[in-house]
Structures are given as C-alpha cells and as structure tokens.
Design an enzyme around this catalytic site. Sequence first.
Site, PDB file in Angstrom:
ATOM      1  N   TYR A 146       0.398  -1.707   0.081  1.00 21.89           N
ATOM      2  CA  TYR A 146       0.056  -0.136  -0.006  1.00 21.89           C
ATOM      3  C   TYR A 146       0.946   1.626  -0.085  1.00 21.89           C
ATOM      4  O   TYR A 146       1.651   0.876   1.169  1.00 21.89           O
ATOM      5  CB  TYR A 146      -0.917   0.124   0.939  1.00 21.89           C
ATOM      6  N   ASP A 241       9.631   2.405  -0.285  1.00 20.91           N
ATOM      7  CA  ASP A 241       8.190   3.530  -0.009  1.00 20.91           C
ATOM      8  C   ASP A 241       8.528   2.710   1.776  1.00 20.91           C
ATOM      9  O   ASP A 241       8.820   2.179   2.082  1.00 20.91           O
ATOM     10  CB  ASP A 241       6.599   2.836  -0.200  1.00 20.91           C
ATOM     11  N   LYS A 269       4.366   9.300   8.632  1.00 19.18           N
ATOM     12  CA  LYS A 269       4.486   8.529   9.997  1.00 19.18           C
ATOM     13  C   LYS A 269       5.147   8.963  11.759  1.00 19.18           C
ATOM     14  O   LYS A 269       5.317  10.211  11.474  1.00 19.18           O
ATOM     15  CB  LYS A 269       4.032   7.084   9.911  1.00 19.18           C
TER      16      LYS A 269
HETATM   17  C1  LIG Z   1       0.406   4.517   5.565  1.00 17.07           C
HETATM   18  C2  LIG Z   1       0.906   4.228   4.490  1.00 17.07           C
HETATM   19  C3  LIG Z   1       0.873   5.289   3.257  1.00 17.07           C
HETATM   20  C4  LIG Z   1       0.168   6.147   3.004  1.00 17.07           C
HETATM   21  O1  LIG Z   1       0.484   7.409   4.362  1.00 17.07           O
HETATM   22  P1  LIG Z   1      -0.516   8.592   4.761  1.00 17.07           P
HETATM   23  O2  LIG Z   1      -0.076   9.775   5.584  1.00 17.07           O
HETATM   24  O3  LIG Z   1      -1.846   7.839   4.964  1.00 17.07           O
HETATM   25  O4  LIG Z   1      -1.292   8.770   3.434  1.00 17.07           O
HETATM   26  C5  LIG Z   1       2.163   5.102   2.365  1.00 17.07           C
HETATM   27  N1  LIG Z   1       3.013   4.089   2.236  1.00 17.07           N
HETATM   28  C6  LIG Z   1       3.149   3.105   3.446  1.00 17.07           C
HETATM   29  C7  LIG Z   1       4.038   2.305   3.855  1.00 17.07           C
HETATM   30  C8  LIG Z   1       1.941   3.361   4.582  1.00 17.07           C
HETATM   31  O5  LIG Z   1       2.149   2.076   5.300  1.00 17.07           O
END
Ligand SMILES: *Cc1c(COP(=O)(O)O)cnc(C)c1O
Length: 432
Positions: A146, A241, A269
Amino acid sequence: MPRRHERSQTEFARAQKSIPGGVNSPARAFGGVGGTPVFMQKGEGASLYDLDGNRYIDYIGSWGPHILGHRPPEIIAAILAALDRGTSFGAPTELESELAELVIAAVPSVEMVRMVNSGTEATMSAIRVARGYTGRDKIIKFAGCYHGHVDSLLVKAGSGALTHGNPSSPGVPAGCTQDTIVLDYNDPQQLTDAFQVHGDQLAAVILEPVVGNMGLVIPHREFLTMLRELCDRHGTVLIFDEVMTGFRLSYGGAQQLFDITPDMTTLGKIIGGGMPVGAYGGRADILKCVSPMGPVYQAGTLSGNPVAMAAGIAMLTLLRDRDPYPELADYTRRLAMGLSEIAKRKGIPHTCPHLGSMITLFFNADPVTSLAVAMRSDTARFAKFFHAMLDEGVYLACSQYEANFVSTCHTEADLEATLAAAEIAMGKLVEA
Ligand SMILES: *Cc1c(COP(=O)(O)O)cnc(C)c1O
C-alpha cells in the site's frame, strides 16, 4: 471482560450522519472485524483511553507514528514552543533545513529531501519525479503493498483497501493505471520476466521494503538484491516506500537494516512526530528535477509547516540520541514468542512474524511471503480474536492485514497483561 461502549456507539451514530462511514480514513472503521469503532479521548504513553473511560494497551500507535508512545514530553514541548511563534508562514523557516539535515544524516539513500503533508503525497510525488527524471511512464508495484491512495498505485493495494474488499477503486480511470504493472512480492522470477519485457520503459519500481500493509511480510534478501541489480541495469529508479518502516525498523529504516540503498525513499508517519508530515528524498541528481530547481512540478501550501517540523525534529533527535531499537525489538520478540506459545498450546494454526517493533499474528499455518498466502488467513477467527482482546483491554490493529506496533512506553507489565489477555482471547477461539 466485556466493556461498555455506550458513548462510542452514540458518537459513531452521530459521525455516520455527517462523515462517510463515520470515519476520516477507512482503516479505522472496524470493517474487517465488525462492531463499533472505539472513540478515543486521550493517549498517554502506551495507553489509550476511550470516551467511556476504558483503558487499552495500544498496539496501533496512530498506525505508526507513536514509536515513543503518546505525548512524549519533549515533542509536546517542541510543538508548544513552535505554536508560540505562529502556525504557518508560507515562507521558509530554519526548521525545514534542520529536519532535512536530520533525515539526510539518518537515511542512507537520501541526499536531498522535500517535505509534504502525508505519505500519499510523498509516494505520488516520488513517482512523478521518477517519471520526469527517466522520461519513461511504466512503473512496477507489488500486490499487497500500500502506498496511500494515489490513483496510479491503487491497484491490488493492501491495508484498508484490502480489508474492505476493494483493493482497486472505482473512480480511478483505466488511463491512470495502464502503466502500472503489478507483480507478486518476493517472486524473483516474475521480476526478471517483467524487466525482460518492459525493462527500458520502466521509470520506477516502488515497494515497501518490509511490508506492513498486508500484515507483516518480510522480504527475502535475494528479492531485494535482485531488484537493486535489475534497476541498475535498466536505469530504473528504485523507490523504497518507508512511510511505515522509516525510523521504525532502525534509525535509517529498512534500507539500513538490509543494507540495500534505493534511489529514492518516501517517508511519513514517525517523521512528523504525530503531526501530518510526509517526505520524499533520494539521490541529488534525481531530486534536482523538482521545481523550482527543475521542471517537475510539486508544491504544498502547508508543506514544511513549522509546528509539524518542530515535532519531527524533536522526534528524530530523541530517536537518534536514545537508540531505542534494541529494546523495542526485544519486547516485540518476546510478545511474538508468547503469542505463538499460547496459540500452539491451544492448537490454533498461526504464524507470528516480527521484525524490530512490527508484529502480526496471522491465523495462517504457512509463513506469509506474499498477498496470495496472506489471503488464506482465517479472517473470521481474527475478528473474534480482535474483539476478545479489546474486551480484555488490548487495542490491536482492527484487521488481519495490518502490522501492530510496539512503542518504548510498553512495559514488562504491559507485556504480561497482553499475554494474559491473549490466553483468554485464544481460549474463546477454541471453545466448542
Ligand atoms: C501509511 C502508508 C502510506 C500512506 O500514508 P498517508 O499518510 O496515510 O497518506 C504510504 N505508504 C505506506 C507504506 C504506508 O504505510
């Protein structure tokens, strides 16, 4: 013991009238487990308190940011000090350079970095920059990874999308995903084949170097090594990511842990210290394509917000100076061993991968290496387990397909209480 959730129920009914599904992000809606989401009132250390006054040991940590628990005094103080000077200026501040320098010092691949407001913005921008840099359109992503709700990446995405049964979304025009190739995670053969066919048209490969969003899935080292080699050979930008894993698995993220350096990295995060921040960075020659230095446009009215920067600086400074990673991994390892021991004793098929402070208890007999295997988990059993744990005061991620997070505030007493709760909860799973 069942807990009363009267005020949560009232508030959920109210929220559903004015907010789609009553929530501002689907992962919070208890879609995968049923029942009413618990409305929170306050966080303190490893604890969350709901509107009805129940206390929970929190293993979500706001879905990742709270590696130091809720309301670390140093971060709150930094936020208050920043607030004292104003909330936003729309002009540069010293704080932005300070956070950028901390990120560059920490993350091996990052030579320059641009701040944004969420993980989604970070991945969306990184893909655009990789395409602008290479002059190519095609990208590879992996099933179950994701990357936020970016149009071109919302294909076989994990997390909330997976839990709610719509891993691909209506509203995303076919044109947006026609250049997205989706492969299975941890499958070197598919990777080689895809590069053989599309190699010289591939702008980027994006992946979670350790996956949290289909539950915790750990990469095979050969898979990551092969990715690095193929991207080098074909001039394709490798994007890790690390929105979830950055500053979580180690101070330098998964790339430091596995000693593989991508070309670009996305962050989010933890980097915001609990405030909304994302970032994308990488090799200087690539980042120099970004406007106003280069032609690839990317902007944000509130990007580099001083309150958020102050929180991020405090967070990263604390992590750098305290090095909490060994103690976090130790707690998590003992939690995983404890949960496995209980499940085994009760004859419950399971696997409980953990890495650093990330952990998922899968009700699945097989090691989970890809989305296909993750999907064979017993989600009905997970739903029962989740609610039984909630009744015992343990707040887990409300989907089988999520990672749980340990913070530095989790104590020996929390570990014992969590395992005592699991003993009761798993007991309920095997009752008649
Ligand atoms: C949470 C997450 C996202 C998205 O971040 P948001 O701040 O919710 O837009 C993208 N990539 C990874 C791996 C994530 O865990």
